[in-house]
Design an enzyme around this catalytic site. Sequence first.
Site, PDB file in Angstrom:
ATOM      1  N   LYS A 274       8.025  -3.961  -6.574  1.00 21.14           N
ATOM      2  CA  LYS A 274       7.027  -4.894  -5.493  1.00 21.14           C
ATOM      3  C   LYS A 274       6.078  -4.984  -6.458  1.00 21.14           C
ATOM      4  CE  LYS A 274       3.736  -4.296  -1.824  1.00 21.14           C
ATOM      5  NZ  LYS A 274       3.233  -3.534  -0.727  1.00 21.14           N
ATOM      6  N   ASP A 279      -3.180  -7.897  -2.372  1.00 24.56           N
ATOM      7  CA  ASP A 279      -2.893  -8.205  -1.058  1.00 24.56           C
ATOM      8  C   ASP A 279      -4.371  -7.803  -0.026  1.00 24.56           C
ATOM      9  OD1 ASP A 279      -1.589  -7.865   1.391  1.00 24.56           O
ATOM     10  OD2 ASP A 279      -1.268  -5.683   1.173  1.00 24.56           O
ATOM     11  N   LYS A 286      -6.444  -7.464   6.328  1.00 26.06           N
ATOM     12  CA  LYS A 286      -6.879  -6.194   6.361  1.00 26.06           C
ATOM     13  C   LYS A 286      -8.329  -6.014   6.890  1.00 26.06           C
ATOM     14  CE  LYS A 286      -3.734  -4.729   2.447  1.00 26.06           C
ATOM     15  NZ  LYS A 286      -2.777  -4.008   3.250  1.00 26.06           N
ATOM     16  N   ASP A 297      -1.412  -2.924  -5.758  1.00 28.42           N
ATOM     17  CA  ASP A 297       0.022  -3.202  -4.731  1.00 28.42           C
ATOM     18  C   ASP A 297       0.942  -3.776  -5.623  1.00 28.42           C
ATOM     19  OD1 ASP A 297       0.742  -2.610  -2.102  1.00 28.42           O
ATOM     20  OD2 ASP A 297       0.346  -4.720  -1.580  1.00 28.42           O
ATOM     21  N   ASP A 356       0.844  -8.689   6.857  1.00 26.43           N
ATOM     22  CA  ASP A 356       0.534  -7.620   5.845  1.00 26.43           C
ATOM     23  C   ASP A 356       1.617  -6.681   5.785  1.00 26.43           C
ATOM     24  OD1 ASP A 356      -1.131  -6.216   4.223  1.00 26.43           O
ATOM     25  OD2 ASP A 356      -1.784  -4.995   5.866  1.00 26.43           O
ATOM     26  N   GLU A 358       4.256  -7.611   3.945  1.00 22.93           N
ATOM     27  CA  GLU A 358       4.710  -8.533   2.756  1.00 22.93           C
ATOM     28  C   GLU A 358       5.372  -7.975   1.811  1.00 22.93           C
ATOM     29  OE1 GLU A 358       2.330  -6.520   0.436  1.00 22.93           O
ATOM     30  OE2 GLU A 358       1.687  -7.202   2.429  1.00 22.93           O
ATOM     31  N   ARG A 360       7.922  -5.998   1.850  1.00 21.67           N
ATOM     32  CA  ARG A 360       9.533  -5.863   1.972  1.00 21.67           C
ATOM     33  C   ARG A 360       9.897  -7.241   1.869  1.00 21.67           C
ATOM     34  NH1 ARG A 360       8.084  -3.296   7.931  1.00 21.67           N
ATOM     35  NH2 ARG A 360       6.447  -2.481   6.516  1.00 21.67           N
TER      36      ARG A 360
END
Length: 512
Positions: A274, A279, A286, A297, A356, A358, A360
């Site tokens: 990933k 993010d 967030k 991230d 959020d 994201e 996956r």
Amino acid sequence: MTALTLSTAAAPGLRADAIVIGVAKGAGGPSVAPGAEAVDKAYDGRLAAVLETLGASGAEGEVTKLPAPSGFKAPVVVAVGLGAEPEKDAGFDPEALRRAAGAAARALAGAKKAAFALPLAEAADAGVVAEGLLLGAYSFDAYKASAKEAKGAKANGNGKAPLAEAALLGGKPRDKAYKAAIERATAVAEELNRARDLVNTPPNDLDPEAFAAVAQAAAKEHGIKVQVLDEKALVKGGYGGILGVGAGSASGPRLVRLSYTSPKAKKSLAFVGKGITYDSGGISLKPAGHNETMKCDMAGAAAVFAAVVAAARLGLEVNVTGWLALAENMPSGSATRPGDVLRMYSGKTVEVLNTDAEGRLVLADALWAASQDEPDAIIDVATLTGAMMLALGSRTYGIMANDDAFRSAVHEAAEESGEPAWPMPLPEHLRKGMDSPTADIANMGERMGGGLVAGLFLREFVGEGITWAHLDIAGPAFNEGGPFGYTPKGGTGTAVRTLVRVAELAAAGELG
């Protein structure tokens, strides 16, 4: 990085800024560990008593400095705790040696040379000590006003340059096993530190395009094949997950494929990372206080990148392909909205209930792409869920898999490498929570067990019959506290050593 040598020199006559010795925690107080016999003799055999007087106990990570004995060319002895004294005829735990070497290296910031007289019963011990000190001496100073002020400030907090040179006393410079152990430690540590650098780089300088460029440069240097899919290629290929996550950013997404092949390989592995270079949470923004460290991230992609390069440098007899799913998750007029449906690379549709969640989505596309090569196994690595941090804390990552034996093998590789991990289940009853009335699956399910729900989502995008494991490194990927052992503040490089060890086991035909 710290220059490293094996040395047969005696501690008293070695010119250095410090001599590092090990101290164990015994039932009756501290005891001097093997490797430091010459130092103890110079204190008339009373070194343990002197250290105890100074408050040393031998506890893991404890560092005690004292003046060197008369006649030594080094002015200082640095005693570092190894933890509990091992059973008779048993050696010290490798991770204890790693952490002790790392703690000593951090304590010696500013020194030009140090001699490490830690227990080296065999070549493997030399390897873990080398690895620990090379990782412990890490610093990230690219953004400091001046190099003089910057060197080591991030890693050790005192603004001094990292330890410049280290000699491992008791090592055997002409022994092939010792030389191989040092070469392995150096390659792994250098690539792990490169991953740390990437994680620590601010997002205004590391967007998906910049990350891809770093990967391309490294691939060229180490003979790795590389392919970069930009926005046009992603649209043409139908990578709806990666495109959907990157839709709100001015910096377009990328999918990078790194391929290391060995002519002697009998097994093939795919590592998927990933790579959300920043993010914000997207439209599902967030809350305040959760944005400041979101440059980390992309730690999963950094780990995969580093592991593939390390495998190439080590010449492992296994084929390893790395997939870096890179995007920046930002809110804007073009961003994916909660309620949107994305058509993934696999052809499945996903209802996005939370932008959020994201990671996956980009991983789903990359997992399906990796599956098309039909590797023997796939491992994905991601800072995926806060739920995993709640479950396992900040130093342990979770392992999920579609095969119990493979999950156990990866767990053993992690523990052997010094990376705390824990096997987690994939309960089938949690899958129903992701049912969607609109699409094939939703990107959210039940709140409780959220880390496991994410794992179940990813499983949907692994090719049929392919063994797969998922590493959720959300906790240990970024250290917000103070440094400890060989772990600095900031990016840690978690999972690099696990992936390299898995590749080694696969090359040797020993991967479960």
